[in-house]
Design an enzyme around this catalytic site. Structure first.
Site, PDB file in Angstrom:
ATOM      1  N   HIS A 172      41.946  63.387  78.521  1.00  0.00           N
ATOM      2  CA  HIS A 172      42.842  62.284  78.170  1.00  0.00           C
ATOM      3  C   HIS A 172      43.123  61.422  79.393  1.00  0.00           C
ATOM      4  O   HIS A 172      43.105  60.201  79.348  1.00  0.00           O
ATOM      5  CB  HIS A 172      44.177  62.832  77.659  1.00  0.00           C
ATOM      6  CG  HIS A 172      44.098  63.478  76.324  1.00  0.00           C
ATOM      7  ND1 HIS A 172      43.290  63.019  75.320  1.00  0.00           N
ATOM      8  CD2 HIS A 172      44.741  64.551  75.824  1.00  0.00           C
ATOM      9  CE1 HIS A 172      43.450  63.781  74.256  1.00  0.00           C
ATOM     10  NE2 HIS A 172      44.321  64.720  74.529  1.00  0.00           N
ATOM     11  N   GLU A 180      42.244  49.402  54.629  1.00  0.00           N
ATOM     12  CA  GLU A 180      42.380  50.669  55.356  1.00  0.00           C
ATOM     13  C   GLU A 180      42.658  51.843  54.421  1.00  0.00           C
ATOM     14  O   GLU A 180      42.730  52.978  54.874  1.00  0.00           O
ATOM     15  CB  GLU A 180      43.478  50.565  56.418  1.00  0.00           C
ATOM     16  CG  GLU A 180      44.825  50.144  55.879  1.00  0.00           C
ATOM     17  CD  GLU A 180      45.846  49.954  56.981  1.00  0.00           C
ATOM     18  OE1 GLU A 180      45.670  50.474  58.095  1.00  0.00           O
ATOM     19  OE2 GLU A 180      46.847  49.255  56.712  1.00  0.00           O
ATOM     20  N   ASP A 187      42.713  53.984  60.328  1.00  0.00           N
ATOM     21  CA  ASP A 187      43.278  54.639  59.147  1.00  0.00           C
ATOM     22  C   ASP A 187      42.211  54.876  58.089  1.00  0.00           C
ATOM     23  O   ASP A 187      42.211  55.925  57.439  1.00  0.00           O
ATOM     24  CB  ASP A 187      44.425  53.801  58.573  1.00  0.00           C
ATOM     25  CG  ASP A 187      45.743  54.128  59.268  1.00  0.00           C
ATOM     26  OD1 ASP A 187      45.930  55.293  59.653  1.00  0.00           O
ATOM     27  OD2 ASP A 187      46.571  53.224  59.433  1.00  0.00           O
ATOM     28  N   CYS A 193      38.998  45.509  63.160  1.00  0.00           N
ATOM     29  CA  CYS A 193      39.991  45.502  64.231  1.00  0.00           C
ATOM     30  C   CYS A 193      40.372  46.911  64.697  1.00  0.00           C
ATOM     31  O   CYS A 193      41.285  47.070  65.492  1.00  0.00           O
ATOM     32  CB  CYS A 193      41.256  44.758  63.791  1.00  0.00           C
ATOM     33  SG  CYS A 193      42.066  45.474  62.360  1.00  0.00           S
TER      34      CYS A 193
END
Length: 589
Positions: free
Chosen positions: A190, A433, A457, A504
């Site tokens: 990360h 989505e 999503d 996007c």
């Protein structure tokens, strides 16, 4: 000099700041009596609540200061912290073996770390870091440590530690961090990912560096060759200062080149690359990185910014500033997408079993009409400043669109009565989505003007994978064949209805995937501003026919690994080969 592995490229010069972790190994087991069990469990409960609160605050700050992806790390840590299996084992040790809670927690933590570290996949081995970071936080609280406050420094500093997590980074002013040096390896951790995002040089695998330096030692980080120089003379320091200046001048030039040039394929096809932004001031930053316009302004961050309901006037001011930054281009502003992982104080008391499938996005807007009307009035009041496109999230039915249009009609009627000017040409769009929305594109096309695909999503709903769940997030696979086939069908369906669509989500910023999206015929891509130069460079080295051929090949594959390796081969053979060709000197006559 020490040699390590470059995890984030760059050059840094600064004073060492050693991150000292709470040393769990110094904990000595303590036996407790039957009468102390409840007291120990109460201590554990308080520590978990305090740690959860700290992580929630870090999540909010990461959301504001780094990115949504960074904030999701803290969301995952909150889930680990409250995991019933993990907690159950600790409670069982306290009760059955009568061991104090610090050592019970440490034993279970080490067991789970050991399990993850033995796994073959690097991804899972690195999840052990999350468990360790969460565990050290809890044991530190149990041991009476205070929460860290923001560390201030007038000098540039290099963070040095055996391990450094995002929560360590959040304790510093990031503009003062010249670099990060870590003893353990982990180029895909990360921390490495966010060092790249923040453009901070990072070197990992520097064995025993913490025992070789002291705080405030001036050090040079060569994050190009993976070197850390601890002892040097004045000429060496000056040489690295000049190299550092040259390096960042070149980076700046790359940004300037991007700002001046189109995303144009080798055979002359131009693609629109827009920017995703979270704050109005980022609109100018988007222009600096070469964005054609704003493809997604996430207005829910206004609510986080004010930590209350932003007034209509405050919203008008914000939306107008974004529209004025690109007055001649379509600017897409999304209505507030609260709920799920974007909690707002007004809705914090709502407890849901599955918040990502719950009251969020347009569902909150339609249940809290006053909030929605205020936002729509502010959007229409700002509309004379540019070409406003309003995007609605989490749409899953035609009834929702009808309700939105009915509310908009009321807003327009109010503005007419108030004699407030607004644009008659505001465009409305749906964020695709939910799986339901992708099946209703024909119906939606009769009601709206454009679409945008929210892959983050959409991916988790198609794959039925919670992308914030650390135990299954490996299954959140952007190379899954079902995702590519869904995207192709969506793009084709939108075009058959004579409309356009942008993308996007996370997939728009992955350079391996860029050629496929072009081959599928995507009309626009919208991504984080710092990533725009890189995606433009990819497009500039492509022939559109090659991208279309690649897209056809991908549609025939049925395994994620096959898709990933095909994209990597294409990148190596077409993009990298083109880069080598560009760098070859001209032949002498």
């Amino acid at each position: 000099m020490l040699k390590g592995i470059v995890a984030s490229e760059g050059l840094g010069i600064g004073k060492a700041f050693i991150i000292k972790k709470f040393l769990c190994k110094n904990l000595k087991p303590r036996s407790i009596s039957d009468g102390e069990i409840d007291k120990e469990l109460t201590r554990l409960d308080s520590a978990i609540k305090k740690a959860t609160s700290e992580l929630a605050q870090l999540k909010q700050r990461a959301d504001r200061e780094i990115s949504k992806e960074a904030s999701e790390i803290f969301q995952a840590q909150i889930m680990i912290l409250n995991d019933p299996l993990f907690m159950g084992e600790i409670i069982e040790i306290v009760k059955s073996e009568k061991v104090d809670v610090e050592n019970s927690y440490l034993r279970v933590m080490n067991k789970f770390i050991g399990l993850f570290e033995k796994m073959k996949e690097e991804y899972f081995r690195e999840r052990a870091d999350d468990i360790r970071e969460v565990g050290e936080r809890v044991i530190g609280i149990l041991h009476g440590r205070d929460s860290k406050s923001l560390q201030k420094s007038d000098d540039e500093i290099v963070l040095v530690g055996s391990q450094i997590g995002i929560s360590d980074l959040m304790n510093f002013d990031k503009s003062k961090i010249a670099g990060i040096c870590v003893e353990t390896s982990g180029g895909t951790s990360h921390m490495a990912i966010f060092a790249k995002t923040l453009e901070i040089p990072m070197i990992v695998g520097l064995t025993d560096i913490t025992s070789k330096i002291t705080d405030d030692l001036l050090m040079i980080m060569d994050g190009i060759e993976g070197k850390v120089i601890l002892s040097f003379d004045e000429p060496t320091l000056n040489r690295y200062k000049r190299q550092q200046e040259d390096y960042y001048i070149n980076k700046f030039k790359e940004k300037e080149d991007s700002a001046r040039s189109d995303a144009r394929t080798l055979d002359g096809h131009v693609f629109m690359i827009d920017a995703n932004i979270e704050r109005e001031e980022e609109a100018m930053l988007a222009a600096e990185y070469g964005a054609n316009s704003i493809g997604l302004y996430r207005t829910e961050y206004l609510f986080a910014e004010y930590e209350r309901l932003p007034s209509e006037e405050e919203q008008v001011k914000s939306y107008s500033r974004v529209l004025k930054a690109f007055p001649d281009k379509p600017v897409i502003i999304r209505s507030f997408d609260l709920g799920g992982d974007k909690q707002f104080y007004r809705f914090k008391n709502i407890k849901e079993e599955n918040p990502f499938l719950g009251l969020r996005g347009i569902r909150i807007s339609l249940q809290h009409i006053t909030l929605f009307i205020t936002q729509l009035k502010a959007l229409y009041k700002s509309s004379p400043h540019g070409k406003l496109h309003i995007l609605f999230p989490m749409i899953s039915s035609i009834e929702e669109i009808h309700k939105i249009k009915e509310i908009i009609k009321g807003v327009k009627d109010d503005l007419k009565k108030e004699k407030y000017p607004y644009s008659k040409n505001v465009k409305l769009g749906v964020l695709l989505e939910t799986p339901a929305s992708t099946y209703l594109i024909d119906d939606f096309s009769r009601e709206v003007d454009f679409f945008s695909i929210g892959t983050n999503d959409l991916l988790q709903f198609i794959l039925a994978v919670d992308r914030n769940n650390p135990y299954i997030s490996e299954s959140y696979n952007i190379f899954h064949p079902a995702i590519f086939r869904s995207l192709k069908k969506i793009i084709d369906r939108v075009h058959q209805n004579g409309l356009w669509t942008s993308i996007c989500g996370e997939m728009a910023s992955n350079p391996l995937i860029t050629p496929v999206l072009l081959g599928f015929g995507i009309d626009k891509m919208s991504l984080s501003p710092p990533l725009i130069p890189r995606i433009k460079k990819i497009i500039n080295k492509l022939h559109l026919d090659d991208a279309r051929e690649l897209a056809d090949t991908i549609m025939k594959l049925c395994k994620s690994e096959e898709i990933k390796s095909t994209l990597e081969n294409f990148h190596r053979n077409c993009i990298k080969a083109q880069e080598v060709s560009d760098e070859m000197p001209p032949l002498r006559s």
